[in-house]
Design a protein around this motif. Structure first.
Motif, PDB file in Angstrom:
ATOM      1  N   GLY A 145      -6.971   3.644  18.802  1.00 22.89           N
ATOM      2  CA  GLY A 145      -6.847   3.869  17.026  1.00 22.89           C
ATOM      3  C   GLY A 145      -5.198   4.122  16.872  1.00 22.89           C
ATOM      4  O   GLY A 145      -4.822   4.234  15.703  1.00 22.89           O
ATOM      5  N   VAL A 146      -4.446   3.832  17.953  1.00 22.51           N
ATOM      6  CA  VAL A 146      -3.140   3.864  17.817  1.00 22.51           C
ATOM      7  C   VAL A 146      -2.350   2.755  17.863  1.00 22.51           C
ATOM      8  O   VAL A 146      -2.917   1.904  18.821  1.00 22.51           O
ATOM      9  CB  VAL A 146      -2.478   4.973  18.904  1.00 22.51           C
ATOM     10  CG1 VAL A 146      -1.000   5.024  18.754  1.00 22.51           C
ATOM     11  CG2 VAL A 146      -3.065   6.270  18.843  1.00 22.51           C
ATOM     12  N   THR A 182       0.885  -0.977   0.085  1.00 24.40           N
ATOM     13  CA  THR A 182       0.149  -0.129  -0.041  1.00 24.40           C
ATOM     14  C   THR A 182       0.863   1.158  -0.202  1.00 24.40           C
ATOM     15  O   THR A 182       2.091   1.176   0.165  1.00 24.40           O
ATOM     16  CB  THR A 182      -0.708   0.093   1.225  1.00 24.40           C
ATOM     17  OG1 THR A 182      -0.096   0.005   2.422  1.00 24.40           O
ATOM     18  CG2 THR A 182      -1.782  -1.332   1.406  1.00 24.40           C
ATOM     19  N   ALA A 183       0.296   2.276  -0.107  1.00 22.58           N
ATOM     20  CA  ALA A 183       0.863   3.751  -0.176  1.00 22.58           C
ATOM     21  C   ALA A 183       1.673   3.749   1.038  1.00 22.58           C
ATOM     22  O   ALA A 183       2.763   4.397   1.079  1.00 22.58           O
ATOM     23  CB  ALA A 183       0.085   4.832  -0.431  1.00 22.58           C
ATOM     24  N   ALA A 184       1.541   3.362   2.197  1.00 20.63           N
ATOM     25  CA  ALA A 184       2.055   3.648   3.420  1.00 20.63           C
ATOM     26  C   ALA A 184       3.118   2.721   3.439  1.00 20.63           C
ATOM     27  O   ALA A 184       4.027   2.948   4.486  1.00 20.63           O
ATOM     28  CB  ALA A 184       1.031   3.244   4.495  1.00 20.63           C
ATOM     29  N   ALA A 186     -12.433  -3.184   7.229  1.00 16.20           N
ATOM     30  CA  ALA A 186     -12.753  -1.948   7.626  1.00 16.20           C
ATOM     31  C   ALA A 186     -12.309  -1.793   8.933  1.00 16.20           C
ATOM     32  O   ALA A 186     -12.347  -0.458   9.362  1.00 16.20           O
ATOM     33  CB  ALA A 186     -14.273  -1.899   7.275  1.00 16.20           C
ATOM     34  N   ALA A 187     -12.329  -2.405   9.997  1.00 20.50           N
ATOM     35  CA  ALA A 187     -12.022  -2.490  11.351  1.00 20.50           C
ATOM     36  C   ALA A 187     -10.595  -2.194  11.711  1.00 20.50           C
ATOM     37  O   ALA A 187     -10.397  -1.673  12.799  1.00 20.50           O
ATOM     38  CB  ALA A 187     -12.840  -3.486  12.323  1.00 20.50           C
ATOM     39  N   CYS A 188      -9.775  -2.679  10.528  1.00 24.39           N
ATOM     40  CA  CYS A 188      -8.324  -2.359  10.848  1.00 24.39           C
ATOM     41  C   CYS A 188      -8.156  -1.005  11.264  1.00 24.39           C
ATOM     42  O   CYS A 188      -8.400   0.015  10.494  1.00 24.39           O
ATOM     43  CB  CYS A 188      -7.694  -3.001   9.809  1.00 24.39           C
ATOM     44  SG  CYS A 188      -7.625  -4.747   9.669  1.00 24.39           S
ATOM     45  N   GLY A 189      -7.285  -0.683  12.283  1.00 27.00           N
ATOM     46  CA  GLY A 189      -6.790   0.798  12.919  1.00 27.00           C
ATOM     47  C   GLY A 189      -7.625   0.909  14.246  1.00 27.00           C
ATOM     48  O   GLY A 189      -6.732   0.651  14.828  1.00 27.00           O
ATOM     49  N   PRO A 190      -8.762   0.623  14.455  1.00 25.92           N
ATOM     50  CA  PRO A 190      -9.285   0.673  15.593  1.00 25.92           C
ATOM     51  C   PRO A 190      -8.787  -0.813  16.210  1.00 25.92           C
ATOM     52  O   PRO A 190      -8.654  -1.050  17.264  1.00 25.92           O
ATOM     53  CB  PRO A 190     -10.641   0.786  15.472  1.00 25.92           C
ATOM     54  CG  PRO A 190     -10.981   1.689  14.290  1.00 25.92           C
ATOM     55  CD  PRO A 190     -10.002   1.410  13.450  1.00 25.92           C
ATOM     56  N   GLY A 215      -5.711  -0.257   7.872  1.00 25.83           N
ATOM     57  CA  GLY A 215      -6.871  -0.125   7.062  1.00 25.83           C
ATOM     58  C   GLY A 215      -7.049   0.733   6.263  1.00 25.83           C
ATOM     59  O   GLY A 215      -6.223   1.227   5.621  1.00 25.83           O
ATOM     60  N   ARG A 216      -8.262   1.378   6.386  1.00 28.67           N
ATOM     61  CA  ARG A 216      -8.547   2.831   5.381  1.00 28.67           C
ATOM     62  C   ARG A 216      -7.692   4.098   5.438  1.00 28.67           C
ATOM     63  O   ARG A 216      -7.456   4.730   4.613  1.00 28.67           O
ATOM     64  CB  ARG A 216      -9.730   3.200   5.607  1.00 28.67           C
ATOM     65  CG  ARG A 216     -10.958   2.272   5.358  1.00 28.67           C
ATOM     66  CD  ARG A 216     -12.219   2.546   5.735  1.00 28.67           C
ATOM     67  NE  ARG A 216     -13.107   1.487   5.249  1.00 28.67           N
ATOM     68  CZ  ARG A 216     -14.557   1.764   5.607  1.00 28.67           C
ATOM     69  NH1 ARG A 216     -15.191   2.571   6.677  1.00 28.67           N
ATOM     70  NH2 ARG A 216     -15.607   0.789   5.281  1.00 28.67           N
ATOM     71  N   ALA A 217      -6.877   3.989   6.646  1.00 29.20           N
ATOM     72  CA  ALA A 217      -5.610   4.988   6.737  1.00 29.20           C
ATOM     73  C   ALA A 217      -4.532   4.649   5.558  1.00 29.20           C
ATOM     74  O   ALA A 217      -3.546   5.376   5.383  1.00 29.20           O
ATOM     75  CB  ALA A 217      -4.951   4.850   7.938  1.00 29.20           C
ATOM     76  N   GLU A 218      -4.574   3.165   5.081  1.00 30.16           N
ATOM     77  CA  GLU A 218      -3.454   2.807   4.014  1.00 30.16           C
ATOM     78  C   GLU A 218      -4.151   3.145   2.637  1.00 30.16           C
ATOM     79  O   GLU A 218      -3.540   2.571   1.709  1.00 30.16           O
ATOM     80  CB  GLU A 218      -2.948   1.823   4.439  1.00 30.16           C
ATOM     81  CG  GLU A 218      -2.098   1.749   5.804  1.00 30.16           C
ATOM     82  CD  GLU A 218      -1.471   0.412   6.103  1.00 30.16           C
ATOM     83  OE1 GLU A 218      -1.065  -0.108   5.120  1.00 30.16           O
ATOM     84  OE2 GLU A 218      -1.002   0.253   7.191  1.00 30.16           O
ATOM     85  N   GLY A 219      -5.477   3.191   2.457  1.00 30.40           N
ATOM     86  CA  GLY A 219      -5.980   3.155   1.139  1.00 30.40           C
ATOM     87  C   GLY A 219      -7.147   2.380   1.314  1.00 30.40           C
ATOM     88  O   GLY A 219      -7.770   2.101   2.316  1.00 30.40           O
TER      89      GLY A 219
END
Length: 269
Positions: free
Chosen positions: A167-168, A23-25, A231-235, A220-224
């Motif tokens: 979320g961290v 991913t972009a990250a 969708a729950a990844c991140g939290p 998750g969505r923070a990476e694209g």
């Protein structure tokens, strides 16, 4: 091996490094330095009693490193935390109520330990001859998906501050990477990994012990774009894995994401 390299999931790569794309990250991620197909170096140790190859026989023998001295109960100044201080810091940061309520990566009572390190001195303590020693203890609570950092004063045995964030997602520990591998191996989406391991070794893969694994966080969505299952990844605490057969080839599992909070596996793209 030709079929192994072109399987839809597992690409066993026998090389010193593997260029990775994601991913972009994580556009510039590379495999750990020095990692080879066998996990060993090509250097052959000298035989006992024989002079080292290329060394002048008249030269003095190589120096001997003295063993580390006995470790004290308490360090001084900026000394690294002693074993006793590490134990005390973790015990102080995890009172009984927290140990009973929190859950680690396997679902057992107690938070998942991450890092325990010496904390920085406070500005007002810069001139003190013997300033207090503090430890910064961090762990992850899978019961609440909370990242907890606690500052412990080892001189006074007091907890000075506790901060909980959601979320961290700090980098996963080795224990978390091993548990992610265990979940992947047991999941239907781990079929390619199991097949590639069988082809590479001739043995069935029933657990993570024969693998060398390194985890990195997937946010998750923070990476694209993230599929619905992710969708729950991140939290949630989600990881992807670098996977290698111990003393053997790499197996590419980067497109699979293990949600350690929900204990599920999903595929990217």
């Amino acid at each position: 091996m030709h079929r192994l390299l072109h399987r839809h999931l597992g690409k066993a790569v026998a090389g010193a490094a593997l260029a990775l794309t994601g991913t972009a990250a994580m556009a510039a991620v590379t495999l750990p330095a020095g990692a080879g197909a066998t996990g060993t170096t090509a250097t052959r140790p000298a035989e006992a009693g024989a002079p080292a190859q290329g060394r002048d026989p008249g030269a003095p023998p190589p120096g001997v490193v003295e063993p580390a001295g006995t470790q004290g109960v308490r360090g001084h100044g900026r000394d690294p935390l002693t074993d006793d201080e590490l134990r005390r810091a973790r015990d102080l940061a995890q009172p009984r109520a927290l140990r009973n309520a929190a859950r680690n990566v396997t679902g057992r009572p107690g938070p998942e330990p991450l890092l325990t390190d010496l904390a920085e001195r406070r500005p007002a303590e810069a001139g003190l001859a013997d300033p207090p020693r503090r430890a910064l203890v961090s762990f992850y609570d899978y019961a609440t998906d909370g990242y907890v950092t606690t500052t412990v004063n080892l001189t006074t045995s007091e907890v000075e501050a506790t901060d909980t964030q959601r979320g961290v997602q700090p980098p996963p520990s080795h224990a978390e990477a091993v548990e992610a591998a265990r979940l992947l191996i047991a999941d239907p989406l781990g079929a390619g990994l199991r097949q590639d391991f069988r082809q590479a070794t001739g043995h069935d893969l029933t657990g993570p012990d024969p693998l060398a694994v390194t985890g990195f966080v997937y946010r998750g969505r923070a990476e694209g774009d993230a599929p619905g299952a992710l969708a729950a990844c991140g939290p949630h605490r989600c990881v992807r894995l670098f996977t290698k057969v111990k003393n053997g080839p790499w197996i590419d599992t980067r497109r699979l994401v293990i949600d350690l909070s929900a204990r599920t596996v999903a595929r990217l793209g």
